[in-house]
Scaffold this motif. Structure first.
Motif, mmCIF file in Angstrom:
data_model
loop_
_atom_site.group_PDB
_atom_site.id
_atom_site.type_symbol
_atom_site.label_atom_id
_atom_site.label_comp_id
_atom_site.label_asym_id
_atom_site.label_seq_id
_atom_site.Cartn_x
_atom_site.Cartn_y
_atom_site.Cartn_z
ATOM 1 N N ALA A 1 1.054 -1.226 0.046
ATOM 2 C CA ALA A 1 -0.036 -0.359 -0.151
ATOM 3 C C ALA A 1 1.099 1.075 -0.344
ATOM 4 C CB ALA A 1 -1.027 -0.140 0.988
ATOM 5 N N CYS A 2 0.191 2.296 -0.276
ATOM 6 C CA CYS A 2 1.402 4.049 -0.146
ATOM 7 C C CYS A 2 0.510 4.223 0.842
ATOM 8 C CB CYS A 2 0.338 4.096 -1.903
ATOM 9 S SG CYS A 2 1.585 3.669 -3.384
ATOM 10 N N VAL A 3 1.464 5.106 1.046
ATOM 11 C CA VAL A 3 0.958 6.733 1.727
ATOM 12 C C VAL A 3 2.065 7.972 1.758
ATOM 13 C CG1 VAL A 3 1.779 7.367 4.361
ATOM 14 C CG2 VAL A 3 1.430 4.410 3.475
ATOM 15 N N LEU A 4 1.067 8.534 1.616
ATOM 16 C CA LEU A 4 1.210 10.352 0.948
ATOM 17 C C LEU A 4 1.441 11.157 1.668
ATOM 18 C CD1 LEU A 4 1.716 12.359 -1.405
ATOM 19 C CD2 LEU A 4 -0.770 12.132 -1.694
ATOM 20 N N LEU A 5 2.457 11.244 1.910
ATOM 21 C CA LEU A 5 2.584 12.271 3.274
ATOM 22 C C LEU A 5 2.491 13.664 3.149
ATOM 23 C CD1 LEU A 5 6.215 11.606 4.717
ATOM 24 C CD2 LEU A 5 3.893 10.232 5.267
ATOM 25 N N ALA A 6 1.246 14.164 3.439
ATOM 26 C CA ALA A 6 0.508 15.419 3.044
ATOM 27 C C ALA A 6 0.083 16.681 3.827
ATOM 28 C CB ALA A 6 -0.784 14.826 1.987
ATOM 29 N N GLY A 7 1.025 16.405 4.845
ATOM 30 C CA GLY A 7 0.745 17.448 6.416
ATOM 31 C C GLY A 7 1.524 18.152 6.254
ATOM 32 N N GLY A 8 2.187 18.697 5.570
ATOM 33 C CA GLY A 8 3.201 19.394 5.378
ATOM 34 C C GLY A 8 2.810 21.235 5.352
ATOM 35 N N MET A 9 3.175 22.105 6.012
ATOM 36 C CA MET A 9 2.476 23.334 6.017
ATOM 37 C C MET A 9 3.271 24.149 4.331
ATOM 38 S SD MET A 9 1.765 24.071 9.088
ATOM 39 C CE MET A 9 2.419 25.408 9.875
ATOM 40 N N GLY A 10 4.260 23.511 3.680
ATOM 41 C CA GLY A 10 4.924 24.646 2.856
ATOM 42 C C GLY A 10 5.023 25.803 2.561
ATOM 43 N N LYS B 1 10.190 22.884 -3.885
ATOM 44 C CA LYS B 1 10.233 23.333 -2.558
ATOM 45 C C LYS B 1 9.534 24.684 -2.212
ATOM 46 C CE LYS B 1 11.696 19.583 -0.288
ATOM 47 N NZ LYS B 1 11.231 18.874 0.768
ATOM 48 N N ASN B 2 10.073 25.326 -3.568
ATOM 49 C CA ASN B 2 9.821 26.897 -3.410
ATOM 50 C C ASN B 2 9.687 27.448 -4.533
ATOM 51 O OD1 ASN B 2 11.974 27.074 -1.307
ATOM 52 N ND2 ASN B 2 13.655 26.582 -2.652
ATOM 53 N N LEU B 3 10.097 28.950 -5.665
ATOM 54 C CA LEU B 3 9.023 29.310 -6.105
ATOM 55 C C LEU B 3 9.689 29.471 -7.106
ATOM 56 C CD1 LEU B 3 6.788 32.517 -5.893
ATOM 57 C CD2 LEU B 3 6.005 30.470 -6.749
ATOM 58 N N HIS B 4 10.659 29.370 -7.253
ATOM 59 C CA HIS B 4 12.143 29.986 -8.176
ATOM 60 C C HIS B 4 13.425 29.429 -7.478
ATOM 61 C CE1 HIS B 4 8.895 32.387 -10.553
ATOM 62 N NE2 HIS B 4 9.029 33.634 -9.304
ATOM 63 N N GLY B 5 14.167 29.466 -8.465
ATOM 64 C CA GLY B 5 16.149 28.526 -8.174
ATOM 65 C C GLY B 5 15.857 27.041 -7.892
ATOM 66 N N ILE B 6 16.530 27.119 -7.306
ATOM 67 C CA ILE B 6 17.101 25.387 -6.709
ATOM 68 C C ILE B 6 15.719 24.820 -6.184
ATOM 69 C CG2 ILE B 6 17.977 23.549 -5.222
ATOM 70 C CD1 ILE B 6 20.426 25.973 -5.165
ATOM 71 N N ASP B 7 14.923 23.500 -7.122
ATOM 72 C CA ASP B 7 14.487 22.517 -6.255
ATOM 73 C C ASP B 7 12.857 23.612 -6.244
ATOM 74 O OD1 ASP B 7 15.848 20.451 -5.779
ATOM 75 O OD2 ASP B 7 16.069 20.300 -3.581
ATOM 76 N N SER B 8 12.875 24.360 -7.518
ATOM 77 C CA SER B 8 11.455 25.249 -7.211
ATOM 78 C C SER B 8 10.623 24.376 -8.384
ATOM 79 C CB SER B 8 11.878 26.377 -7.883
ATOM 80 O OG SER B 8 12.460 26.267 -9.146
ATOM 81 N N VAL B 9 9.572 25.029 -8.970
ATOM 82 C CA VAL B 9 8.334 25.179 -9.171
ATOM 83 C C VAL B 9 9.091 25.301 -10.220
ATOM 84 C CG1 VAL B 9 5.941 26.485 -10.861
ATOM 85 C CG2 VAL B 9 5.868 26.326 -8.223
ATOM 86 N N ASP B 10 9.797 26.381 -10.715
ATOM 87 C CA ASP B 10 10.437 25.943 -12.231
ATOM 88 C C ASP B 10 10.772 25.292 -12.891
ATOM 89 O OD1 ASP B 10 9.451 29.180 -11.930
ATOM 90 O OD2 ASP B 10 11.455 30.034 -11.860
ATOM 91 N N THR B 11 12.178 24.552 -11.631
ATOM 92 C CA THR B 11 12.600 23.155 -12.161
ATOM 93 C C THR B 11 11.645 22.051 -12.088
ATOM 94 O OG1 THR B 11 13.117 22.653 -10.042
ATOM 95 C CG2 THR B 11 14.974 24.254 -11.587
#
Ligand code: UTP
Length: 405
Positions: free
Chosen positions: A89-98, A383-393
């Protein structure tokens, strides 16, 4: 819990200030306050932040892409067989505040599309549906939410017809919270009858599943493996039969998907051995000496970073206990009510949030398959809007993977 019981519970931890306004509250507010105090986990307040012992670190051999390829067929066959019989079974962790993304709704609802609407949840549900098609059986999906985002997440799934998934295979559960304190360790009040609490990090997921009564469900349905993964990777490949099969064929109690680091300084947790157990060492904990050390072939010894996609054997999870996790204190800005009743919106960090991390579960396991995946195909963190690990990437990587955005 009555007033005296609440007082005694708080007194032990020097927190009786939470009852300061009690006599001024309505009956309903008094009940709410006492209920909240009853549910407060005060034990964690005695922790001094991350309390890991000094560890002796050594490398852990990773199954590389080429090694995985050699055994792919037999690993896939056994993985599919287990999935067909409902053992994964899968467990999706979606409790973060982002909070880094600055998006006020659950991160999974974020529209990563440009011309098309494409939420992060949709990206992941499409992949899960493809797995269901491949193994010919629906896979249970447990979704962890927080008290803050539970209702809106459930509504979002309802409104989107569960993204075409059979809804009887989706179960939501709410993660536990820990108190939020000021810098001296006193629990903050949000108002006269609400002590401040916040989601307790992603380490408590299995404990929260147990609290939600899901352990009985897991046993009843013969689920033996749980694949836990984060919401914030739009290329997340869950329920991967080759990954599962590689663990089963090695009789391993856990597995971690890892990616080759782009360079020794990439800020990811690396998989290794610590004090004889598999472990993940965070970027800041890895000394320069270890970071740059190489094997006889000139390969970095600590070259594989985790991407928050793990499979655990359920009976091994049963051995894990909440008090075995190191507690991390994060310094945050947290609005509160001061001792004279004024509401304060701080401009500087004024509070500590207390969290545990799923990566610390790995050291509670006896062994771990470190399973390399191609980062261009499986790792697009948002993780972020722009830059490393972002919506853009992440958008760039979705396009490279021929996903229409
Ligand atoms: P992060 O550690 O990136 O935290 O989450 P976050 O809260 O989502 O984001 P920031 O740091 O505030 O910007 C990694 C994964 O763990 C889940 C997140 O939803 C994400 O899938 N998570 C995190 C929880 O489920 N609960 C938590 O308390 C924290």
């Amino acid at each position: 819990m009555n007033y005296t019981e609440a007082y005694l519970k708080l007194e032990k931890y020097n927190q009786t200030h939470l009852l300061k306004w009690y006599d001024f509250l309505s009956d309903n507010e008094k009940t709410l306050l006492l209920e909240k105090i009853a549910s407060l986990d005060l034990l964690i307040l005695s922790s001094n932040g991350s309390n890991k012992d000094k560890e002796s670190i050594s490398p852990l051999k990773t199954l590389t892409l080429s090694e995985i390829k050699e055994e792919e067929n037999q690993d896939r066959d056994i993985g599919i067989k287990y999935m067909k019989s409902g053992k994964l079974a899968c467990v999706l962790l979606a409790g973060g505040m982002g909070s880094r993304l600055g998006y006020e709704y659950p991160k999974g609802m974020y529209n990563i599309g440009i011309s098309n609407k494409l939420t992060i949840f949709k990206c992941q549900m499409d992949t899960l549906k493809a797995r269901v098609k491949e193994c010919g059986k629906y896979i249970y999906l447990f979704i962890m939410t927080s008290p803050e985002n539970n209702e809106i997440t459930i509504r979002h799934f309802e409104q989107n017809n569960y993204y075409g998934y059979d809804k009887s295979y989706i179960k939501f559960f709410i993660q536990k919270e820990y108190p939020v304190t000021d810098m001296e360790g006193k629990i903050l009040l949000e108002n006269k009858f609400t002590p401040a609490t916040a989601p307790n990090g992603n380490g408590g997921w299995y404990q929260s599943m147990r609290i939600a009564g899901l352990k009985d469900f897991i046993i009843k349905h013969g689920i033996e493996y749980l694949n836990v993964y984060s919401v914030d990777n739009v290329l997340q490949k869950m329920a991967d039969p080759v990954f599962l099969g590689s663990m089963i064929n090695r009789n391993s109690e856990c597995g971690a998907k890892v990616v080759r680091k782009v360079d020794p300084n990439e800020r990811v947790g690396v998989i290794c051995m610590a004090n004889g157990h598999p472990s993940i060492t965070e970027y800041i904990e890895l000394t320069d000496e270890l970071r740059y050390s190489k094997d006889e072939n000139g390969e970095y010894l600590y070259n594989f970073g985790v991407i928050l996609n793990y499979i655990f054997k359920v009976d091994a999870l049963e051995r894990t206990h909440e008090n075995a996790f190191p507690i991390y204190k994060a310094n945050k800005k947290y609005p509160y009510m001061d001792e004279v009743g004024n509401f304060i919106n701080p401009t500087e960090p004024n509070a500590y949030k207390y969290e545990t991390f799923v990566l610390d579960m790995i050291r509670m396991m006896n062994d771990c398959v470190s399973f390399e995946v191609d980062r261009k195909k499986e790792f697009a963190p948002v993780k972020n809007l722009h830059g490393i690990d972002s919506v853009d990437t992440a958008r760039e990587l979705l396009i490279k993977n021929n996903i229409q955005i």
